[in-house]
Write a protein that holds these residues in place. Structure first.
Motif, PDB file in Angstrom:
ATOM      1  N   LEU A  24       0.826  -1.130  -0.048  1.00 50.41           N
ATOM      2  CA  LEU A  24      -0.026  -0.117   0.069  1.00 50.41           C
ATOM      3  C   LEU A  24       0.938   1.345   0.069  1.00 50.41           C
ATOM      4  O   LEU A  24       1.907   1.162   0.778  1.00 50.41           O
ATOM      5  N   ASP A  40       1.253  -4.666   3.538  1.00 46.95           N
ATOM      6  CA  ASP A  40      -0.012  -4.781   3.888  1.00 46.95           C
ATOM      7  C   ASP A  40      -0.351  -6.127   4.691  1.00 46.95           C
ATOM      8  O   ASP A  40      -0.308  -7.041   3.972  1.00 46.95           O
ATOM      9  N   SER A  98      -4.460  -6.746   5.097  1.00 44.33           N
ATOM     10  CA  SER A  98      -5.496  -6.986   3.690  1.00 44.33           C
ATOM     11  C   SER A  98      -6.879  -6.527   3.700  1.00 44.33           C
ATOM     12  O   SER A  98      -8.034  -7.372   3.120  1.00 44.33           O
ATOM     13  N   GLY A  99      -6.882  -5.307   4.277  1.00 42.39           N
ATOM     14  CA  GLY A  99      -8.287  -4.484   4.161  1.00 42.39           C
ATOM     15  C   GLY A  99      -9.137  -5.409   5.155  1.00 42.39           C
ATOM     16  O   GLY A  99     -10.303  -5.727   4.834  1.00 42.39           O
ATOM     17  N   THR A 102      -9.615  -9.154   3.560  1.00 39.93           N
ATOM     18  CA  THR A 102     -10.379  -9.182   2.258  1.00 39.93           C
ATOM     19  C   THR A 102      -9.601  -9.242   0.994  1.00 39.93           C
ATOM     20  O   THR A 102     -10.405  -9.924   0.076  1.00 39.93           O
ATOM     21  N   VAL A 103      -8.739  -8.554   0.971  1.00 40.91           N
ATOM     22  CA  VAL A 103      -7.742  -8.710  -0.265  1.00 40.91           C
ATOM     23  C   VAL A 103      -7.134  -9.975  -0.480  1.00 40.91           C
ATOM     24  O   VAL A 103      -5.991  -9.911   0.248  1.00 40.91           O
ATOM     25  N   HIS A 143      -3.606  -6.416  -3.679  1.00 45.28           N
ATOM     26  CA  HIS A 143      -4.545  -5.175  -4.301  1.00 45.28           C
ATOM     27  C   HIS A 143      -4.245  -5.057  -5.849  1.00 45.28           C
ATOM     28  O   HIS A 143      -3.101  -5.112  -6.199  1.00 45.28           O
ATOM     29  N   LYS A 200     -16.215 -10.949   2.039  1.00 43.80           N
ATOM     30  CA  LYS A 200     -14.418 -10.476   2.026  1.00 43.80           C
ATOM     31  C   LYS A 200     -13.765 -10.844   0.932  1.00 43.80           C
ATOM     32  O   LYS A 200     -13.737 -10.467  -0.225  1.00 43.80           O
ATOM     33  N   GLY A 249     -12.110  -7.711  -2.366  1.00 46.94           N
ATOM     34  CA  GLY A 249     -12.251  -6.363  -1.938  1.00 46.94           C
ATOM     35  C   GLY A 249     -13.536  -5.650  -2.466  1.00 46.94           C
ATOM     36  O   GLY A 249     -14.020  -4.554  -2.254  1.00 46.94           O
ATOM     37  N   SER A 273      -2.569 -10.720   2.210  1.00 42.85           N
ATOM     38  CA  SER A 273      -3.094 -11.362   0.810  1.00 42.85           C
ATOM     39  C   SER A 273      -2.313 -12.611   0.642  1.00 42.85           C
ATOM     40  O   SER A 273      -1.113 -12.712   1.133  1.00 42.85           O
TER      41      SER A 273
END
Length: 534
Positions: A96, A106, A109-110, A113-114, A118, A370, A375, A506
């Motif tokens: 990110l 990251d 991962s959101g 979620t990712v 990304h 997710k 995402g 991820s």
């Protein structure tokens, strides 16, 4: 084959000249990568792995203006990590970039979620022959390409019209689940999926009561808040009626559990007298579950919700064999069993594609979200034909956006990438590697009470000391969290007192990036212990 290319050559898709490739690619140049954050005064900052992606120049709102708008117009309930919240600008695979151009690895991962990285990129061409070398890699980077293609073809219809992406996706997803889990309802979020599963359970059983664990998180909508048993999310207002909590069989914090109890390469430091194939803690927790069935619900119940591994509660794992016996008890009371795979599904746990498979159980309903869309807003409920018919008798289910062409095209691409890039296998190999690395930090530092998890879903619980296991005060955990961010690592938080670091990158993550993350943690913990000693 794809993973081999991935480890040898990172994407050069945006490269347009030989000098730029020589500048950016770690195997072709000794040039340093873009640095990320302020240097720390006490220790040398761990060297961040190279990244060959150059973000676009940030040209949007100024940071102070963003803070003003957030305060004036956005929900006051929304909170951000860190004293100075990050203003993120761009993402590329496991990386990110913020508005200042700083780079971060990251590892959350959101919020899990990712799943495949990304903006999973597509090769955009180039003028130098080295681009051809990465052709195999770029051809597999398909999520962005599929989204762009579908965006130019058809965004939205609704379920009253048919479109191929929905049917193609349904066939691919159904093939990944065992019989008789073959009927799919496409929705938009995990909360929505769990609400629909609640309705299915009640429609099929003609009962009301639903059981979920203490510490469970199944959503934050008015009905799923009844299933969610984390104090932060509880309200004084009525909502989610007919839901009953039961003891979470937590082998680290609960009254029972020890060194043979959980399905993980890393066990608790608590000793127990269990044999490897016979968990006494499981039997004790089952007695508590029976007590809930005897005292807190009607003789016949609607169902039981369980995350295969609790996420928001800090990656809590149950004793081996617990869910299998609990499912039998629920079905004996007329209830159905629901596996919430919102965080655990799609290969993240490594050994299996679905979390429920790690417990050797077959649910009646499975919910997922997710990582299903990397995402993109997407979720699903999968059940048996029998339960689906029970719902149809009492409800004309309709969803405006569920199963839209964009979501289904992206969902299909995610499934293909997971398979083509062997990401489930990567989760198993790299996740186990990371767990064992973090376990060494637990042995090294008194304030690391537990390291747990499976695949790429890991929890690191911070304590004041290993004797009392009292949670490390929030302000101290906050400082460690800040220090990790300053060194370029983003991780999540969980547990009742926010004392557990949640790690769920991820599934494209690599071992060199794990090595960096572990060294960042070691540095942050060392600094914290030095502050404590002053």
């Amino acid at each position: 084959m794809t993973l081999i290319w991935r480890h040898l050559l990172r994407p050069l898709c945006l490269v347009t000249s030989a000098p730029r490739i020589l500048e950016m690619h770690p195997f072709l140049s000794l040039g340093t990568s873009r640095t990320s954050v302020t240097k720390l005064s006490l220790h040398t900052k761990p060297r961040m792995p190279p990244c060959d992606f150059m973000p676009e120049r940030y040209q949007s709102l100024g940071y102070n203006r963003v803070l003003e708008i957030h305060k004036e117009h956005l929900s006051p309930v929304v909170t951000a990590y860190f004293q100075k919240p990050l203003l993120l600008h761009q993402g590329h695979m496991e990386w990110l970039f913020d508005a200042e151009g700083s780079r971060y690895l990251d590892f959350f991962s959101g919020i899990v979620t990712v799943s495949v990285g990304h903006c999973h990129p597509v090769c955009a061409g180039g003028t130098w022959h080295a681009v051809q070398v990465t052709l195999l890699y770029c051809l597999s980077r398909k999520v962005n390409a599929v989204a762009q293609k579908q965006l130019g073809r058809l965004w939205h219809t609704s379920t009253v019209f048919f479109h191929p992406p929905m049917h193609e996706y349904a066939e691919k997803l159904a093939a990944l689940l065992p019989e008789p889990l073959k009927v799919i309802f496409l929705v938009n979020s995990g909360s929505e999926a769990n609400e629909l599963a609640m309705l299915m359970a009640r429609a099929h059983s003609n009962n009301i009561d639903i059981i979920s664990f203490r510490g469970a998180y199944h959503g934050c909508s008015p009905y799923t808040l009844g299933l969610t048993n984390v104090g932060t999310y509880k309200m004084e207002l009525p909502g989610g009626t007919g839901c009953q909590p039961t003891m979470c069989p937590d082998v680290f914090r609960g009254p029972w559990g020890g060194s043979h109890c959980r399905d993980s390469p890393v066990q608790t430091i608590r000793k127990c007298s269990c044999a490897p194939d016979c968990c006494q803690a499981k039997d004790q927790y089952i007695e508590q579950f029976k007590d809930t069935l005897s005292t807190s619900v009607a003789k016949s119940i609607a169902g039981f919700f369980a995350e295969p591994i609790q996420g928001v509660n800090g990656v809590v794992q149950y004793p081996k064999g617990f869910l299998k016996e609990a499912f039998e008890l629920v079905r004996a009371r007329g209830g159905v069993c629901i596996a919430d795979e919102v965080q655990t599904g799609f290969g993240r746990l490594g050994s299996h594609f679905w979390g429920f498979q790690t417990h050797d159980v077959l649910p009646d309903i499975v919910t997922m979200a997710k990582g299903i869309g990397n995402g993109f807003p997407m979720a699903a409920v999968i059940t048996t034909p029998e339960i689906a018919k029970s719902l149809a008798k009492c409800l004309q289910h309709f969803n405006t956006f569920g199963g839209n062409p964009m979501a289904c095209a992206i969902g299909s691409a995610v499934l293909e990438v997971i398979k083509e890039e062997n990401l489930q296998e990567n989760s198993q190999e790299v996740g186990t590697y990371m767990l064992l690395k973090f376990a060494k930090l637990r042995d090294e530092f008194e304030i690391v009470g537990d390291v747990r998890g499976k695949g790429l879903m890991i929890g690191i619980e911070m304590v004041q000391d290993k004797i009392s296991c009292r949670p490390l005060p929030r302000e101290e955990v906050n400082q460690i969290h800040e220090d990790c961010k300053h060194m370029g690592l983003l991780v999540g938080r969980g547990s009742i007192f926010s004392q557990t670091f949640r790690i769920a990158p991820s599934m494209c993550i690599t071992k060199p990036e794990v090595d960096f993350a572990v060294e960042v943690f070691r540095s942050a913990l060392t600094q914290h212990m030095e502050r404590r000693a002053k």
